[in-house]
Design a protein around this motif. Sequence first.
Motif, PDB file in Angstrom:
ATOM      1  N   GLN A 104     -40.926  34.764 -55.879  1.00 26.99           N
ATOM      2  CA  GLN A 104     -41.183  33.617 -55.005  1.00 26.99           C
ATOM      3  C   GLN A 104     -41.599  32.386 -55.800  1.00 26.99           C
ATOM      4  N   ILE A 111     -33.665  50.786 -50.884  1.00 26.23           N
ATOM      5  CA  ILE A 111     -32.363  50.750 -51.540  1.00 26.23           C
ATOM      6  C   ILE A 111     -31.981  52.143 -52.024  1.00 26.23           C
ATOM      7  N   GLN A 123     -29.694  46.306 -58.711  1.00 24.61           N
ATOM      8  CA  GLN A 123     -29.413  45.974 -57.320  1.00 24.61           C
ATOM      9  C   GLN A 123     -30.119  44.673 -56.983  1.00 24.61           C
ATOM     10  N   ILE A 124     -29.332  43.677 -56.582  1.00 29.77           N
ATOM     11  CA  ILE A 124     -29.881  42.370 -56.239  1.00 29.77           C
ATOM     12  C   ILE A 124     -30.343  42.407 -54.786  1.00 29.77           C
ATOM     13  N   LEU A 125     -31.617  42.121 -54.571  1.00 33.01           N
ATOM     14  CA  LEU A 125     -32.158  42.146 -53.224  1.00 33.01           C
ATOM     15  C   LEU A 125     -31.862  40.839 -52.492  1.00 33.01           C
ATOM     16  N   LYS A 126     -32.133  40.829 -51.216  1.00 36.06           N
ATOM     17  CA  LYS A 126     -31.908  39.621 -50.431  1.00 36.06           C
ATOM     18  C   LYS A 126     -32.826  38.493 -50.890  1.00 36.06           C
ATOM     19  N   MET A 127     -33.967  38.850 -51.436  1.00 35.33           N
ATOM     20  CA  MET A 127     -34.878  37.834 -51.953  1.00 35.33           C
ATOM     21  C   MET A 127     -34.309  37.223 -53.234  1.00 35.33           C
ATOM     22  N   GLU A 128     -34.289  35.926 -53.311  1.00 33.72           N
ATOM     23  CA  GLU A 128     -33.761  35.237 -54.477  1.00 33.72           C
ATOM     24  C   GLU A 128     -34.589  35.563 -55.719  1.00 33.72           C
ATOM     25  N   SER A 155     -34.283  41.414 -58.830  1.00 34.19           N
ATOM     26  CA  SER A 155     -33.339  42.520 -59.004  1.00 34.19           C
ATOM     27  C   SER A 155     -34.117  43.786 -59.337  1.00 34.19           C
TER      28      SER A 155
END
Length: 225
Positions: free
Chosen positions: A46, A69, A91-96, A99
């Motif tokens: 964040q 995940i 794995q790239i999460l929805k949060m910018e 990973s």
Amino acid sequence: EAYRMLRTNINYASGDKPLHTIMITSPDPGEGKTTVTANLSVVMAQNGMRVFTIDCDLRHPKLHTYFGISNNSGMSNLFFQSGEVPYSYHQILKMENLSVITTGPLPPNPAELLSSQKMQSILKGIRQASDVILIDTPPVLAVTDAAVLAPILDGVLLVVRPGKTRIHTLRLAIAQLNQVNANVLGVVINDVDLRDKSYAYYYRDYRKYSAYQEYYTMDKGEERI
């Protein structure tokens, strides 16, 4: 807010040398190391940092359940790739900016893998694509995994839990990490109930005095933190 304060404290702890690889562990199981790892990952992402969070608890992995995940592939697959190791299987999460690399299938020899040259190659590849790498490992006193990995990392956070962590096990964990020349950044006190009058009082007005009181209590031989 507590995790934001922890993020700030880590930034100050780095001094002139940035901390790229940080291990989060605990003396014994059940003290909340994975909870701290997951939440610290979120607040760092964040803040605009490119965060890679790696589950190196190759015995009892939990990080994938925290993020919801799959754990079909991950670190164990990277160990057996030939040639230069990329930072694949993330794995790239929805949060910018966040990973996650899970453990993948559990190998029979975790300590040997974590202490190998291949592990250093994996971290080198991931560092090229990240600002910070957070690594969840097994507890220090349970197995040797954390101790063999700590010396090649920039810092270590020890997570303890009031009412559960015993003072002598904390001292043993710190001594074991010191023996391998690990850079112990500090201790995270997890699951503190700030509704308790004494904690709330110290937290609000007397942080430095509170820290002194905790060390004084340890020296007086209290059984638990």
